[in-house]
Design an enzyme around this catalytic site. Structure first.
Site, PDB file in Angstrom:
ATOM      1  N   LYS A 288      26.602 -11.358  -3.186  1.00 58.35           N
ATOM      2  CA  LYS A 288      25.676 -10.229  -3.071  1.00 58.35           C
ATOM      3  C   LYS A 288      25.305 -10.005  -1.613  1.00 58.35           C
ATOM      4  CE  LYS A 288      23.266 -10.838  -7.515  1.00 58.35           C
ATOM      5  NZ  LYS A 288      23.531  -9.527  -8.113  1.00 58.35           N
ATOM      6  N   ARG A 362      26.718 -12.326 -18.467  1.00 57.45           N
ATOM      7  CA  ARG A 362      27.422 -12.104 -19.747  1.00 57.45           C
ATOM      8  C   ARG A 362      28.325 -13.286 -20.080  1.00 57.45           C
ATOM      9  NH1 ARG A 362      29.904  -6.672 -17.397  1.00 57.45           N
ATOM     10  NH2 ARG A 362      27.938  -6.859 -16.269  1.00 57.45           N
TER      11      ARG A 362
HETATM   12  N1  BES Z   1      21.478 -10.693 -12.084  1.00 55.38           N
HETATM   13  C1  BES Z   1      22.243  -9.538 -11.849  1.00 55.38           C
HETATM   14  C2  BES Z   1      21.602  -8.265 -12.362  1.00 55.38           C
HETATM   15  C3  BES Z   1      20.291  -7.855 -11.756  1.00 55.38           C
HETATM   16  C4  BES Z   1      20.235  -6.823 -10.847  1.00 55.38           C
HETATM   17  C5  BES Z   1      19.112  -8.442 -12.136  1.00 55.38           C
HETATM   18  C6  BES Z   1      19.041  -6.417 -10.332  1.00 55.38           C
HETATM   19  C7  BES Z   1      17.908  -8.032 -11.611  1.00 55.38           C
HETATM   20  C8  BES Z   1      17.866  -7.008 -10.709  1.00 55.38           C
HETATM   21  C9  BES Z   1      23.602  -9.671 -12.522  1.00 55.38           C
HETATM   22  O1  BES Z   1      24.098 -10.949 -12.612  1.00 55.38           O
HETATM   23  C10 BES Z   1      24.570  -8.891 -11.708  1.00 55.38           C
HETATM   24  O2  BES Z   1      24.790  -9.257 -10.604  1.00 55.38           O
HETATM   25  N2  BES Z   1      25.085  -7.822 -12.281  1.00 55.38           N
HETATM   26  C11 BES Z   1      25.999  -6.994 -11.614  1.00 55.38           C
HETATM   27  C12 BES Z   1      27.138  -6.702 -12.554  1.00 55.38           C
HETATM   28  C13 BES Z   1      28.293  -6.020 -11.898  1.00 55.38           C
HETATM   29  C14 BES Z   1      28.984  -6.955 -10.944  1.00 55.38           C
HETATM   30  C15 BES Z   1      29.227  -5.549 -12.975  1.00 55.38           C
HETATM   31  C16 BES Z   1      25.284  -5.719 -11.230  1.00 55.38           C
HETATM   32  O3  BES Z   1      24.445  -5.252 -11.981  1.00 55.38           O
HETATM   33  O4  BES Z   1      25.535  -5.225 -10.129  1.00 55.38           O
HETATM   34 MN    MN Z   2      25.168 -11.550 -10.919  1.00 57.52          MN
END
Ligand code: BES
Ligand code: MN
Ligand code: ZN
Length: 508
Positions: A288, A362
């Site tokens: 990230k 997931r």
């Molecule tokens: N933990 C994150 C999602 C999240 C985003 C939680 C903002 C709280 C606030 C999750 O694991 C994630 O990174 N999701 C990705 C999925 C994508 C790579 C398909 C996302 O939402 O960007």
């Molecule tokens: Mn994630």
């Protein structure tokens, strides 16, 4: 926080601060129309003390609007705080919950450590239905929620928490209902704060192992059965999806299993509560950006919500069996971390092509859902901070909800009136499932940019299979960005109350 219940007239309550509720009964609209604030009290002394300021037009009884009077004439209380519920037409029991939180959060910075909350008296405003039992419950919950602050690690931390709250019901009401609501409110408010305390902990303090210890400790205290497993068990159960997330971290994963088995209940549904417990989400190799990454300590909020709900279940004792699974891991980049393109075999046997290691929630939930079914769960609910896409879709107002079963979802939906939480149902569908079909294996762990919250839900559905299942995406609500009069900035404890109501709806 100590709580007491008193059946007495408001005027006689000796307290540092007596909070009384008010609503705006004005129904007309227009430039010259003024608010008509009315106190929800029949107490002549309380009404007299507030009469002048209510007549002045300075106070409109807007939602969570406060007005403080010192040394109110004719009252034993040192201060009278009027807390607004907002316009009468919009007032619900949930307004009372927030007003109670507002009163507590009003007291805290002023060093007021003890207060009394006057429950709304029936019949003051014609047509305004605020049943006493639910109001008592909501007021206590709101008080606990309001009392929580996230400043755990401040060395100059002044403990401003309220020592004692007395809920006051004027004598005419159904006392048994009020007593029951009050007792429930304590359990539920404390359980929500239990979840918030976990979510607030930083990743270095709350590793998967520590989360497991905290869960075990809670289970021991409340009489739940529990098992906390780690790496070996994941291998034994062939949880290839869950393990793939943890493999890039020095911190071992924790598979947290709690069971609530009420005596005498041997038939009927077995509810499976599955929570995402990513104690820190860096994104892994699909790392990230640095901005806001610190927030990803709250990526275990779904798991914490399940633990909070289980705590309340253990203490409220509904007549239904419940299994809780929290899949805890740290998502880290490392020489051993999984890579995009890797193929993992989940516990169910389905193979998953990893497109993005940041879509890790997931993966852990896939095995959590399969495991819950293998332990006998007949109905599933999961909660997770799963997708940014859900936050884009619904903002920070509603959390997302998905389901493959109308009956299970209806029960969930019905509980929202009691929990006061906002969930908005989003669709599922085979066309969405097409987006996560893999060329090399069964599923891809991401479905592209569009409909990201839905394709994530479709991924989970592939593991819930035919079992009735509800998925809650709480990414936008698990952390409150802007403080409100009734709740601090920080972990919200969202979903604890709604999951609990869903469980209770199956009680025999
Ligand atoms: N933990 C994150 C999602 C999240 C985003 C939680 C903002 C709280 C606030 C999750 O694991 C994630 O990174 N999701 C990705 C999925 C994508 C790579 C398909 C996302 O939402 O960007
Ligand atoms: Mn994630
Ligand atoms: Zn995540």
């Amino acid at each position: 926080m100590k709580t007491e219940l008193s059946f007495a007239n408001f005027a006689g309550i000796e307290t540092e601060l007596l909070a009384v509720l008010a609503t705006d009964t004005q129904t007309a609209k227009g430039p010259d129309i003024k608010a008509q604030p009315v106190l929800l009290s029949n107490d002549e002394a309380v009404k007299a003390a507030a009469a002048a300021v209510l007549a002045s037009g300075e106070y409109k009884a807007g939602a969570n609007e406060t007005l403080l009077l010192h040394a109110p004439a004719g009252l034993a209380a040192k201060r009278l705080l009027i807390v607004g519920l907002g316009k009468q037409a919009k007032v619900t029991v949930h307004s009372v919950r927030n007003a109670a939180g507002t009163a507590v959060r009003f007291a805290k910075p002023r060093g007021i450590r003890e207060l009394a909350l006057a429950l709304p008296e029936a019949g003051v405003v014609p047509g305004l239905e605020l049943p006493p039992g639910p109001c008592a419950r909501a007021a206590v919950e709101g008080a606990f929620v309001g009392d929580f602050d996230p400043d755990t690690y401040r060395s100059d931390r002044k403990d401003l928490s309220v020592r004692s709250v007395t809920v006051v019901a004027a004598s005419v009401v159904d006392q048994d209902a009020v007593k029951a609501g009050f007792a429930e409110g304590i359990i539920i408010g404390e359980s929500q704060n239990f979840a918030r305390t976990l979510v607030n902990e930083p990743g270095n303090k709350l590793t998967p192992t520590v989360l497991g210890q905290r869960a075990g400790q809670m289970a021991a205290e409340t009489g739940l059965k529990w098992d906390i497993f780690s790496t070996d068990k994941l291998h034994e159960l062939k949880m290839g999806a869950f393990w793939s997330v943890s493999q890039g971290s020095e911190e071992p994963p924790a598979l947290i299993v709690l069971r609530y088995d009420p005596p005498g209940v041997t038939e009927g549904p077995v509810l499976g509560l599955v929570g995402k417990g990513i104690t820190f989400d860096t994104g892994g190799i699909s790392i990230k950006p640095a901005d806001n990454m610190e927030k990803m300590k709250y990526d275990m909020a779904g798991g914490a919500a399940m633990l909070g709900a289980m705590r309340a279940v253990a203490l409220l004792k509904p007549k239904v069996r419940v299994i809780c699974i929290v899949c805890a891991a740290e998502n880290m980049p490392d020489g051993k971390a999984q890579k995009p393109g890797d193929v993992q075999t989940a516990m169910s046997g389905k193979t998953i092509e990893i497109i993005n290691t940041d879509a890790e929630g997931r993966l852990v939930l896939a095995d959590g859902l399969t495991y819950a079914k293998s332990l006998g769960a007949t109905h599933l609910i999961d909660a997770a901070t799963l997708t940014g896409a859900c936050v884009v879709a619904l903002g920070m107002i509603n959390a997302g909800a998905f389901s493959n079963d109308e009956a299970a979802f209806e029960k969930f939906q019905a509980g929202l009136a009691t929990s006061g939480e906002k969930f908005w149902r989003l669709p599922l569908g085979d066309e969405y499932a097409d987006q996560i079909r893999s060329e090399i294996g069964d599923l891809k762990n991401t479905g592209g940019r569009w409909g990201g919250a839905v394709t994530a839900a479709e991924f989970l559905k592939a593991f819930a299979e035919e079992t009735p299942w509800i998925h809650l995406d709480i990414a936008g609500l698990a952390w409150i960005e802007d403080k409100k009069p009734y709740i601090a900035k920080g972990p919200s404890g969202v979903a604890v109350r709604s999951i609990l109501e869903w469980v209770r709806s199956y009680s025999a």
